[in-house]
Structure formats: structure tokens, C-alpha cells
Design a protein around this motif. Structure first.
Motif, PDB file in Angstrom:
ATOM      1  N   LYS A  38       0.880  -1.373  -0.031  1.00  0.00           N
ATOM      2  CA  LYS A  38      -0.252   0.408  -0.050  1.00  0.00           C
ATOM      3  C   LYS A  38       0.905   1.340  -0.057  1.00  0.00           C
ATOM      4  CE  LYS A  38      -3.673  -1.801   2.167  1.00  0.00           C
ATOM      5  NZ  LYS A  38      -4.814  -2.156   4.144  1.00  0.00           N
ATOM      6  N   ASP A  39       2.297   1.333   0.313  1.00  0.00           N
ATOM      7  CA  ASP A  39       2.998   2.489   0.953  1.00  0.00           C
ATOM      8  C   ASP A  39       3.967   2.257   0.597  1.00  0.00           C
ATOM      9  OD1 ASP A  39       3.159   5.143   0.782  1.00  0.00           O
ATOM     10  OD2 ASP A  39       2.673   5.349   3.395  1.00  0.00           O
ATOM     11  N   ILE A  40       5.161   3.637   0.230  1.00  0.00           N
ATOM     12  CA  ILE A  40       6.305   2.685  -0.328  1.00  0.00           C
ATOM     13  C   ILE A  40       7.638   3.583   0.826  1.00  0.00           C
ATOM     14  CG2 ILE A  40       6.968   4.898  -0.893  1.00  0.00           C
ATOM     15  CD1 ILE A  40       8.905   3.576  -3.078  1.00  0.00           C
ATOM     16  N   THR A  41       8.475   2.957   2.229  1.00  0.00           N
ATOM     17  CA  THR A  41       9.028   3.478   2.833  1.00  0.00           C
ATOM     18  C   THR A  41      10.603   4.177   2.351  1.00  0.00           C
ATOM     19  OG1 THR A  41       7.536   1.672   4.098  1.00  0.00           O
ATOM     20  CG2 THR A  41      10.635   2.335   4.585  1.00  0.00           C
ATOM     21  N   PHE A  42      10.624   5.049   3.234  1.00  0.00           N
ATOM     22  CA  PHE A  42      12.128   5.716   2.241  1.00  0.00           C
ATOM     23  C   PHE A  42      13.511   5.622   4.121  1.00  0.00           C
ATOM     24  CE2 PHE A  42       8.475   7.990   0.824  1.00  0.00           C
ATOM     25  CZ  PHE A  42       9.141   8.137  -0.539  1.00  0.00           C
ATOM     26  N   ILE A  43      14.886   4.960   3.716  1.00  0.00           N
ATOM     27  CA  ILE A  43      15.154   4.797   4.165  1.00  0.00           C
ATOM     28  C   ILE A  43      16.951   4.971   3.250  1.00  0.00           C
ATOM     29  CG2 ILE A  43      15.567   2.386   3.225  1.00  0.00           C
ATOM     30  CD1 ILE A  43      16.533   1.755   6.277  1.00  0.00           C
ATOM     31  N   THR A  44      17.791   6.407   3.952  1.00  0.00           N
ATOM     32  CA  THR A  44      19.237   5.920   3.491  1.00  0.00           C
ATOM     33  C   THR A  44      20.104   4.509   3.144  1.00  0.00           C
ATOM     34  OG1 THR A  44      20.140   6.141   5.250  1.00  0.00           O
ATOM     35  CG2 THR A  44      19.093   8.161   4.364  1.00  0.00           C
ATOM     36  N   SER A  45      21.168   4.694   2.244  1.00  0.00           N
ATOM     37  CA  SER A  45      22.048   3.622   2.337  1.00  0.00           C
ATOM     38  C   SER A  45      23.299   3.604   3.821  1.00  0.00           C
ATOM     39  CB  SER A  45      22.993   3.938   1.107  1.00  0.00           C
ATOM     40  OG  SER A  45      23.367   4.743   0.735  1.00  0.00           O
ATOM     41  N   GLN A  46      23.131   4.309   4.612  1.00  0.00           N
ATOM     42  CA  GLN A  46      24.053   4.499   5.506  1.00  0.00           C
ATOM     43  C   GLN A  46      23.041   4.119   7.016  1.00  0.00           C
ATOM     44  OE1 GLN A  46      26.999   5.684   6.142  1.00  0.00           O
ATOM     45  NE2 GLN A  46      26.569   4.458   8.029  1.00  0.00           N
ATOM     46  N   GLU A  47      21.998   4.739   6.715  1.00  0.00           N
ATOM     47  CA  GLU A  47      21.454   3.815   7.918  1.00  0.00           C
ATOM     48  C   GLU A  47      20.898   2.472   7.765  1.00  0.00           C
ATOM     49  OE1 GLU A  47      17.548   7.634   8.719  1.00  0.00           O
ATOM     50  OE2 GLU A  47      17.426   6.278   7.243  1.00  0.00           O
ATOM     51  N   LEU A  48      20.638   2.121   6.181  1.00  0.00           N
ATOM     52  CA  LEU A  48      20.611   0.433   6.128  1.00  0.00           C
ATOM     53  C   LEU A  48      21.937  -0.301   6.308  1.00  0.00           C
ATOM     54  CD1 LEU A  48      18.394  -1.575   5.134  1.00  0.00           C
ATOM     55  CD2 LEU A  48      20.201  -0.910   2.795  1.00  0.00           C
ATOM     56  N   GLU A  49      22.858   0.227   6.502  1.00  0.00           N
ATOM     57  CA  GLU A  49      24.693   0.076   6.780  1.00  0.00           C
ATOM     58  C   GLU A  49      24.701  -0.271   8.304  1.00  0.00           C
ATOM     59  OE1 GLU A  49      28.851   0.359   5.416  1.00  0.00           O
ATOM     60  OE2 GLU A  49      28.042   1.826   6.548  1.00  0.00           O
ATOM     61  N   ASP A  50      24.643   0.352   9.305  1.00  0.00           N
ATOM     62  CA  ASP A  50      23.821   1.057  10.269  1.00  0.00           C
ATOM     63  C   ASP A  50      23.030  -0.382  10.928  1.00  0.00           C
ATOM     64  OD1 ASP A  50      24.983   3.353  10.054  1.00  0.00           O
ATOM     65  OD2 ASP A  50      23.616   4.946  10.735  1.00  0.00           O
ATOM     66  N   ARG A  51      21.681  -0.516  10.224  1.00  0.00           N
ATOM     67  CA  ARG A  51      20.922  -1.420  10.612  1.00  0.00           C
ATOM     68  C   ARG A  51      21.496  -2.856  10.330  1.00  0.00           C
ATOM     69  NH1 ARG A  51      14.353  -1.223   9.513  1.00  0.00           N
ATOM     70  NH2 ARG A  51      14.351  -3.198  10.669  1.00  0.00           N
ATOM     71  N   TYR A  52      22.594  -2.962   9.235  1.00  0.00           N
ATOM     72  CA  TYR A  52      22.747  -4.491   8.884  1.00  0.00           C
ATOM     73  C   TYR A  52      24.350  -4.323   8.853  1.00  0.00           C
ATOM     74  CZ  TYR A  52      17.946  -5.150   8.565  1.00  0.00           C
ATOM     75  OH  TYR A  52      16.284  -5.661   8.562  1.00  0.00           O
ATOM     76  N   PRO A  53      25.212  -3.487   9.518  1.00  0.00           N
ATOM     77  CA  PRO A  53      26.659  -3.918   9.021  1.00  0.00           C
ATOM     78  C   PRO A  53      27.156  -4.838   8.840  1.00  0.00           C
ATOM     79  CG  PRO A  53      26.352  -4.257  11.995  1.00  0.00           C
ATOM     80  CD  PRO A  53      24.707  -3.880  11.091  1.00  0.00           C
ATOM     81  N   ASP A  54      26.923  -6.717   8.740  1.00  0.00           N
ATOM     82  CA  ASP A  54      27.334  -7.321   8.858  1.00  0.00           C
ATOM     83  C   ASP A  54      27.052  -7.940   7.555  1.00  0.00           C
ATOM     84  OD1 ASP A  54      28.695  -7.485  10.417  1.00  0.00           O
ATOM     85  OD2 ASP A  54      27.437  -9.049  12.323  1.00  0.00           O
ATOM     86  N   LYS A  55      26.263  -7.319   6.796  1.00  0.00           N
ATOM     87  CA  LYS A  55      25.234  -7.716   5.953  1.00  0.00           C
ATOM     88  C   LYS A  55      26.071  -7.492   4.473  1.00  0.00           C
ATOM     89  CE  LYS A  55      22.698 -10.429   7.610  1.00  0.00           C
ATOM     90  NZ  LYS A  55      22.863 -11.834   7.549  1.00  0.00           N
ATOM     91  N   THR A  56      25.762  -7.529   3.083  1.00  0.00           N
ATOM     92  CA  THR A  56      26.990  -7.212   1.909  1.00  0.00           C
ATOM     93  C   THR A  56      25.349  -6.447   1.302  1.00  0.00           C
ATOM     94  OG1 THR A  56      25.397  -8.948   0.549  1.00  0.00           O
ATOM     95  CG2 THR A  56      27.882  -8.657   1.225  1.00  0.00           C
ATOM     96  N   PRO A  57      25.538  -5.314   0.376  1.00  0.00           N
ATOM     97  CA  PRO A  57      25.160  -4.287   0.219  1.00  0.00           C
ATOM     98  C   PRO A  57      23.976  -4.894  -0.284  1.00  0.00           C
ATOM     99  CG  PRO A  57      26.913  -3.091  -0.655  1.00  0.00           C
ATOM    100  CD  PRO A  57      26.837  -4.656   0.089  1.00  0.00           C
TER     101      PRO A  57
END
Length: 335
Positions: free
Chosen positions: A173-192
């Protein structure tokens, strides 16, 4: 990504019905895009002169298809990778004003692309570009534009459902906004790519912002050419795609570089030699309008709305013989 075969896959439409649906989606979507975003349909080139600096360099390592023309001796001609820079020049030359824009059918050949469920050497997308004021070069403008594109795609889901209820994929129903840095901070041990999959699976549809510059880890989330998107004002629209258990990128877009951000990004990318190319000189001299733009994958959109497992089901391209045979065994019919 290797070939993925969904279990018990059923395309639900015959090849001829699929061709009919592809035409319907393409015809309808471009009309809606033009109307909702005030964009005019224009003609665009399949190839450009290498010396113009107008070709999209993608990640900087992909080789364009090159050839010569008898009538222009000494010049190398390149099949476009996209029209990211050409569109901005066209807006300038055709006299478009703030709030006005253009779109075009862009066809490209990307000879170094991996061939799998999502990637083809043939690229077809709606390339669009719109003039904005200098004051509109901000995140709010970017997000508003993303929401408009998401609304158009959602409307297309309802249109396709009306004609092909047995085949349509239902979208979030909707779209979520997140930055690439926020995503790295959330999953630091994962690949992009792993990060993209995790966040898109959680929300259904995500606009991942700020792609191209180095993150806290010292690496960029993904490569972006330094001379069209402003790395602080760009992003990708991603949908979760159950058939392949991954995020499906539908659009890459952004507010374009101005004089200041172009100079900074060329320096960061080690591409300062481009300052002498005609397009870049015009931009650095303030001769081109401020713009926002992007590309929306035509085959990717058809693949998403018709819930298909392979992009070759919705576009005619070249695939390895082994891939064609394996797909046919599992009811995946490549055009």
C-alpha cells in the motif's frame, strides 16, 4: 545471481496473452506517467558521439558498444547505456521551463551485463527528466516525486487486475524511505544486496536513498556515475518479489548534480578529466537547468505486474541455450 526456478511455476497467461498484456501495460503506463508528472513524449537517440560526453558511464567499467559511421570520419559512435545526461541537454535545447519535463522510450545494449532472471543485455526503459528550480533541489522534492511514481505503479496494478485478474501481482500500500547509511547501520555485517533484500522484504516497497558516496564502512552501497545524480539526492525504488525471493529494482532516479556537486563528485571519483567534455563544461558554467530525472524499467515493470519469474518472459533478447532449455522445462517461456 544464478538462474532461479520457482517451485511449481505457473505463468497463468499464454505467450500471446502475455504479449497483449505487455502492450497494454506499456501503452497505459506511459500515458499515466506523462499526465501525472507533466511530461511530454519526445524522440531520443539510440547512439551518441563518444566525444560529446553524453553517454552514461554506469559504474565506470562497463564497455559501450562502439562503431564508426562513414559520414563522420574519425568519430567513435557509442550505443547509449542510458539517456541520463542527454535528457538534460534536450530540456535546455528545447526550452523547457520549471515544472515541465519529457519522457522517452530508451533502448540500450549493455554488453557486460550478467544474464539471469533479472538482467539482460537489452535494456528498455522510460527515461524521464523534469526541470526544477534551484530551490527545489532538496530531499522533499525527491520524496514527493517518488510518491507520485509509486502512485502511478499502484494504479497500474488495479488496471492490470481489471483485465488480467488471474495474473496480476498485488503490491504494498505504501513506500518506505531509508538511506544507504541507515541501512548499513542496521545490517553492518551484511552485503549491500543482502541489506536491500532484508529491508524490502520487511516493507514490501522501499526507496533506498543516497547511493554513490562512501558510507561509514569506507565503501559505497553501490556504484553511481559522478556526473548525473547528486549522490545526496538520489535513490532506487525496490519492490519485494516473492518469485525470486529478492528485491526487484524498478527505477533508479534522483535530483541531478549542480556545479558544486558535480565538481566534488568528479574529484571523489577520480574523473576530473571529464570537466573538459562539452556537456560537463556547460554544466560547470551554469548553462544547463536544474533537473530531476530517472529511468523506469519497462520489462521490469511488466515482470512485476504480471508476476513473472524471468525478464525474458516479457522481452525478446538473447540468452544462453542452456538457460532457455532449463527455463522451458519449468514452464518459463523466454520470448
Amino acid at each position: 545471481m544464478e538462474l532461479i526456478i520457482p517451485e511449481n511455476y505457473d505463468p497463468r497467461l499464454s505467450v500471446r496473452e502475455t504479449q497483449e498484456a505487455i502492450k497494454y501495460i506499456r501503452d497505459t503506463f506511459q500515458k499515466e506517467l506523462g499526465k501525472e508528472m507533466n511530461l511530454e513524449r519526445i524522440s531520443a537517440p539510440l547512439f551518441v558521439e563518444h566525444s560529446s560526453g553524453l553517454n552514461d558511464d554506469l559504474n565506470g567499467v562497463e564497455r559501450p558498444v562502439q562503431f564508426d559511421i562513414a559520414g563522420i570520419p574519425g568519430e567513435t559512435i557509442e550505443v547509449v547505456h542510458s539517456l541520463a545526461k542527454w535528457k538534460r541537454m534536450a530540456l535546455h535545447e528545447y526550452g523547457f521551463l520549471p515544472g515541465e519535463g519529457l519522457y522517452t522510450n530508451m533502448n540500450a545494449i549493455r554488453r557486460d551485463e550478467d544474464l539471469d532472471n533479472l538482467h539482460s543485455c537489452y535494456v528498455d526503459q522510460w527515461d524521464w527528466e523534469k526541470v526544477i528550480t534551484r530551490e527545489e533541489r532538496k530531499e522533499e522534492t525527491l520524496k514527493d516525486t517518488v510518491r507520485t511514481i509509486f502512485k502511478i505503479i499502484k494504479h497500474m496494478q488495479h488496471e492490470v487486475w481489471y483485465k488480467y485478474p488471474q495474473a496480476v501481482k498485488h503490491l504494498p500500500k505504501d513506500i518506505t524511505f531509508i538511506t544507504s547509511q541507515e541501512l548499513e547501520d542496521r545490517y553492518p555485517d551484511k552485503t549491500p544486496k543482502e541489506r536491500e533484500n532484508l529491508i524490502t522484504k520487511e516493507h514490501g516497497c522501499v526507496f533506498l536513498m543516497k547511493i554513490g558516496d562512501k558510507l561509514g564502512s569506507g565503501m559505497p552501497h553501490d556504484g553511481r556515475a559522478p556526473d548525473y545524480d547528486d549522490w545526496q539526492l538520489n535513490g532506487d525504488i525496490l519492490f519485494w518479489f516473492e518469485n525470486l525471493n529478492c528485491a526487484l529494482e524498478i527505477s533508479s532516479m534522483g535530483i541531478r548534480v549542480d556545479e558544486e556537486s558535480l565538481a566534488k563528485q568528479l574529484e571523489k571519483a577520480g574523473c576530473e578529466d571529464r570537466k573538459n567534455l562539452p556537456y560537463h563544461r556547460m554544466l560547470l558554467n551554469g548553462e544547463l537547468p536544474c533537473t530531476i530525472g530517472g529511468g523506469i524499467g519497462q520489462s521490469r515493470l511488466c515482470m512485476l505486474l504480471l508476476d513473472r519469474a524471468h525478464v525474458g518472459e516479457v522481452q525478446a533478447s538473447i540468452w544462453p541455450k542452456e538457460m532457455r532449455e532449463e527455463c522451458r522445462k519449468h514452464n518459463i517461456i523466454l520470448l
